[in-house]
Each structure stands twice: as structure tokens, then as C-alpha cells.
Scaffold this motif. Sequence first.
Motif, mmCIF file in Angstrom:
data_model
loop_
_atom_site.group_PDB
_atom_site.id
_atom_site.type_symbol
_atom_site.label_atom_id
_atom_site.label_comp_id
_atom_site.label_asym_id
_atom_site.label_seq_id
_atom_site.Cartn_x
_atom_site.Cartn_y
_atom_site.Cartn_z
ATOM 1 N N PRO A 125 -2.086 9.386 5.575
ATOM 2 C CA PRO A 125 -3.168 8.955 4.619
ATOM 3 C C PRO A 125 -2.742 8.005 3.344
ATOM 4 N N GLU A 126 -3.618 7.252 3.203
ATOM 5 C CA GLU A 126 -3.285 6.205 1.984
ATOM 6 C C GLU A 126 -3.534 6.847 0.708
ATOM 7 N N LEU A 127 -2.709 6.558 -0.387
ATOM 8 C CA LEU A 127 -3.089 7.165 -1.752
ATOM 9 C C LEU A 127 -3.313 5.897 -2.586
ATOM 10 N N GLN A 128 -4.281 6.137 -3.285
ATOM 11 C CA GLN A 128 -4.871 5.011 -4.219
ATOM 12 C C GLN A 128 -3.601 4.678 -5.373
ATOM 13 N N SER A 129 -2.822 5.614 -5.739
ATOM 14 C CA SER A 129 -1.763 5.310 -6.628
ATOM 15 C C SER A 129 -0.832 6.452 -6.950
ATOM 16 N N SER A 130 0.524 6.247 -7.221
ATOM 17 C CA SER A 130 1.288 7.171 -7.383
ATOM 18 C C SER A 130 2.384 6.773 -8.452
ATOM 19 N N PRO A 131 2.572 7.601 -9.438
ATOM 20 C CA PRO A 131 3.382 6.988 -10.591
ATOM 21 C C PRO A 131 4.592 6.728 -10.109
ATOM 22 N N GLY A 132 4.939 5.434 -10.706
ATOM 23 C CA GLY A 132 6.443 4.662 -10.349
ATOM 24 C C GLY A 132 6.459 4.091 -9.309
ATOM 25 N N MET A 133 5.329 4.096 -8.222
ATOM 26 C CA MET A 133 5.323 3.392 -6.916
ATOM 27 C C MET A 133 5.138 2.004 -7.026
ATOM 28 N N GLU A 134 4.740 1.331 -8.204
ATOM 29 C CA GLU A 134 4.328 -0.041 -8.641
ATOM 30 C C GLU A 134 5.640 -0.789 -8.103
ATOM 31 N N MET A 135 5.410 -2.061 -7.653
ATOM 32 C CA MET A 135 6.583 -2.920 -7.221
ATOM 33 C C MET A 135 6.173 -4.371 -7.703
ATOM 34 N N ARG A 158 0.920 -1.147 -0.143
ATOM 35 C CA ARG A 158 -0.072 -0.012 -0.092
ATOM 36 C C ARG A 158 0.891 1.211 0.074
ATOM 37 N N ILE A 159 0.361 2.426 -0.534
ATOM 38 C CA ILE A 159 1.072 3.723 -0.657
ATOM 39 C C ILE A 159 0.550 4.693 0.080
ATOM 40 N N TYR A 160 1.378 5.144 0.987
ATOM 41 C CA TYR A 160 0.958 6.259 2.111
ATOM 42 C C TYR A 160 1.838 7.483 1.631
ATOM 43 N N GLN A 161 1.160 8.781 2.044
ATOM 44 C CA GLN A 161 1.559 10.092 2.181
ATOM 45 C C GLN A 161 2.263 10.317 3.476
ATOM 46 N N VAL A 162 3.577 10.711 3.598
ATOM 47 C CA VAL A 162 3.862 10.916 5.123
ATOM 48 C C VAL A 162 3.266 12.271 5.651
ATOM 49 N N LYS A 163 2.747 12.061 6.602
ATOM 50 C CA LYS A 163 2.264 13.525 7.202
ATOM 51 C C LYS A 163 2.769 13.345 8.888
ATOM 52 N N GLN A 164 2.589 12.539 9.708
ATOM 53 C CA GLN A 164 2.631 12.661 11.075
ATOM 54 C C GLN A 164 4.246 11.818 11.266
ATOM 55 N N GLY A 165 4.539 11.125 10.103
ATOM 56 C CA GLY A 165 5.690 10.309 10.467
ATOM 57 C C GLY A 165 7.067 11.094 9.952
ATOM 58 N N ASN A 166 6.913 12.312 9.686
ATOM 59 C CA ASN A 166 8.373 12.943 9.428
ATOM 60 C C ASN A 166 9.324 13.063 10.677
ATOM 61 N N GLY A 167 10.400 12.728 10.307
ATOM 62 C CA GLY A 167 11.481 13.174 11.420
ATOM 63 C C GLY A 167 12.111 11.631 11.731
ATOM 64 N N LEU A 168 11.310 10.789 11.325
ATOM 65 C CA LEU A 168 11.620 9.190 11.841
ATOM 66 C C LEU A 168 12.473 8.563 10.849
ATOM 67 N N LYS A 169 13.228 7.891 11.285
ATOM 68 C CA LYS A 169 14.051 6.825 10.271
ATOM 69 C C LYS A 169 13.103 5.710 9.713
ATOM 70 N N ILE A 170 13.677 5.335 8.503
ATOM 71 C CA ILE A 170 13.150 4.165 8.046
ATOM 72 C C ILE A 170 12.847 3.063 8.919
#
Length: 555
Positions: free
Chosen positions: A282-292, A216-228
Amino acid sequence: MIEWLQHELSHSPEILLFLSLAIGFWIGQFQFGRFQFGGVAGSLLVAVVLSLIGVSVDNGVKAILFALFIYAVGFESGPQFFKSLGPHSIKEILLAVFMAVSGLITVLLMAKLFHLDKGLAAGLAAGGMTQSAIIGTAGDAISRLDLPLAEIQKLQANVAIGYAVTYIFGSLGAIIICVNILPKFMGREIHDDALKAQSERLKGAFELAIPEIVGRIYQVKQGNGLKIEELEAKQSSTTIERLKRDDQFIDVSPDIILQTDDIVLIVGRRASVVAISEYIGPELQSSPGMEMVMQTTDVVLRNSKYLNHSLGEVKANTPAYLKHGIYVLGIKRNNETQVLNDDLVLKPGDVVTVYGTKTDLERLVKEAGKALPESLKTDWMFHGAGLVVGLVIGLFVIRIGGVPLTLGAGGGALLSGLLFGWLRSRNQVHGNMPLAASQLLKDLGLAGFVAAVGLQSGLQAIQTIKQSGLSLFMIGVVVTVVPLILSMFFARYILRYDNVAIMAGALSGARSANPAFGGVLDKAGNSIPTVPFAITYALANVFLTLLGPIIVGLA
């Protein structure tokens, strides 16, 4: 017309062989109430009729077909066979002994009641119990009798006559009893009990159901500042596989710090992927190039660092970079699915099914062992050697008290198949045989062998019945039916067999009834009857072969 057919078909007798198969399988599909002949019995009946033309198939063809069938059977059940040996096989041993003893007593009683000579009595045993090796052991015993040469030759000829008259029903009767009468006696169907036994064998294998792996694809909002690595630690069984920042892709590494509006692709177990969203955004339905593109690979475990350690120990002690993006979907040992839990101890030859990206999987394979090649091709270098070993084993003859004992080509091929099947389970890189290829060898081998027998001995049996009347044939029916029925009761009420598929396999093996076993396998739809058959068949080749000289001595 018959002479013309004989002349033409003598140049290509295989036409009759394949005609027997075609018509036999067509007849075998018809049902009469709940009774159905099946393709094997149908091929045998058609071959007997076609034997009236007077053209037989070469012995070599028959031997090759049977070797292919019995080797494939052994190969498929090898791992389970060796696992089953031990004190828990005592029921199969006792059943094989009981079958041989009840067969001996039946033959001796029939010989006494109908004043049969030693040759006919031994021939009845060979044909009625479908153990061709009795012809050899009985003939050898007769040659040692203190009788005139003409009398010895007559008795030896009578062995062949008794065999020819009774062999056809010996095969057909065993099919009828093992495939049709036994299920009615037990009150259950072979197929149903085979499925039940298979599910019991795999019991617990799916107790820990594997949740679906999702991305699933997510956009970072509250996770900023965290290491992977910190974000991944929030939920087990999740990994960040792709990262896009300002429409630029960034190579993923554990120490990268996430920023607001970064877009990440999270892969893992469904529940974990959903749960981790509260730490990201939030989850995104799609984003170019994020397919795996994700792949599944079977890996044979070889690295000694992981062998003989529990799954929990391996997970705890394996570096994070090796585990990253790898998901274990299942583990098989000797083709049996294991329960996935932390207590499972990994063994040499275990096949681990893993899921991940191509890069992650290549890293795992290099570390853990070797990937199983996906191939539709049969490894004939491996199986050709297996057949050679089996046929060579069949050449050996051991004499015990002057009695020659041999496994023969069939017993040798079975033993070799069991051994090579076990070797394949220990090292699955070699010895590939797709399921469809194995099924073809079994179907063609068994039905072709039976048809060849019908074409060879059908005419002789019909002619001998004309000369001797039906009395010898009917005596053969008794020799076929009585030991099987007695053994059926013995297996059910004394040995306490309660699964009709397992009992049918053991019963057909104890009578060395290969056509009946083929019918049982066809009804079962899986390999459950194979292990009890393999054990009793191996024993029957010895016990029934010994009947030849015993009958000559006592009849």
C-alpha cells in the motif's frame, strides 16, 4: 532660448538621445486603427524634431549602439544561421540581388526624369536605400572623374545632401512597408506566422511527451524477499531512493533484500511508479524522514564514450550504477529541442537536461561532461572579444576593380555575432548571455542608433528641404518605396515566400534596413525573422555598396 538650450545641451547631448527614446517609445505605443509606429520609428521621429535644437550626438556613440544591437542579433541566431546556409538559401540570395537591381534602375530613372547630377543620384541611393557605404564608394568614384576640382567637390557635396534629405524617410518608409504594409499584403500578422514557424521548427520535439516525474512512499507487504535491483527491474523508469526499516534508515544498494513493513521511497515516471505498487504494497501519505529533494541540471555532453551513439545504445550499455536515479527530461542541440527516442544520436555539445538527487546528478556530471552553470551574469570576457573581432573585421577594405568593398562596423559585428553564437552552441560553458540581457542590447542598441541618426541628420535634411523644396524629398520617397514594393511582389509570387515573418526578415535585410528589422523582431516576438535577415543583410552590404560607382558611371 534656443541658444541657451544649445549651450547647455552641448555639454550633455545624451540627454536628447534618451529623451528621444522616452518620448519615442511613448508615441510608438499608440495605435491608429491597425497601424502602430512602434518604439523605433517613434524614436526616429522625435529625434528629427529635437535635431532643430542643433545639438548632435557623437559618431562614436552611434557606432557603439549599433554594434551592440547587431552583435546581439547575430549571437542569438548564429547556430541557426550556419545550419541554414546552403542551396536552401537560394531564395534569400535572389531576393538580395533583385532588391539591388530594382534600386539601381529606380535611381537611374529618377535621375533621368528629373535631371539629377551624379552626386544627387548617388546620394538618393545612399539615403533612400539606407546604405551609408554608398556615400564612400560614390565619393571615391567621383574623385576619379576627369572633371575640374570644383566640380568634383560640388558633386561629392551633393552626395551628402541627397543622403541627408532622403535618409529619414528611407528608414521610416522601410519600417512602414515591412512592419505594416507587408502583413496586410500577405493577409496575416507577423506574430502569428512567427509562432507558426517556431512550432514547425520544433515539430516532433514533443511527440513523446515526458510523463511527470513523481516520488511516492510505499510500505512493503508482498515485496518482501526481493532484492532492490529485482524490484526496480519490475518496472523501467523507477528507482528506490530511500529505505527505512524499524525507523532506521538504510543505505540503498542493489543487493539489499526487502523485508515486510519496510518503507521505501520510489521515484520515476508517474505510470511506472503507480504500476510498481502491485509488487510492493500500500501507498503511504507520508513518513518522517522520507522526503527527498530532487534537482534538475543541464549537462553538456563531452565524454567520447557516449558521443555519436544512439540514445538506445547508451541506455543499453551504461552500467546500472551510473543510470540509477537519473531521468532524462530533454536534449537540446543548437538550442533546438530534439525528439527523445532510442534512435537519437548524441553529438558533441548536446545539452542534456537530467533530473535526480544531488548525489546521482554529481555522479552523472563527473562521468558525462560538465554541468552548465546557472547564472544571470553575461560573460563579457567572451562577448567583449566577440565585439572586438567584429569591429576589426569591419576595418578591412577589399578593392575589386578599384571599387572599395567593406562590411563596415555593422556587418563585421553581425558576422562576429553569428560566429560567436555558433561557438557558444558548441561549448555552452562559455559565452553566457541571459535572454533579458540580449533583449536589452537589442532594444537600446537599435532605438539609440536610430535616435542618434535623427539627431545628426534631421536638421540638415529639414534645411535642405527648405532650400530645394520637397521635390528631392519626394524623389527619395520613390527610391525608398518602389524597390521595396517590387521586391515584395517578387518574393511572394516568384520566390513563393508564404510566411510573413520570414519574408519580413528577408525583405528588411535585403534593403539593409536595420530599423525595419527591429520593428519586425518586435512584432514577431521571437527570433524567427533573424536568419533570413542575417543572410540577406550580409549580401546587401556588398550588393548595395556596389551601387555607388555604378550610379556615378551611368547617371
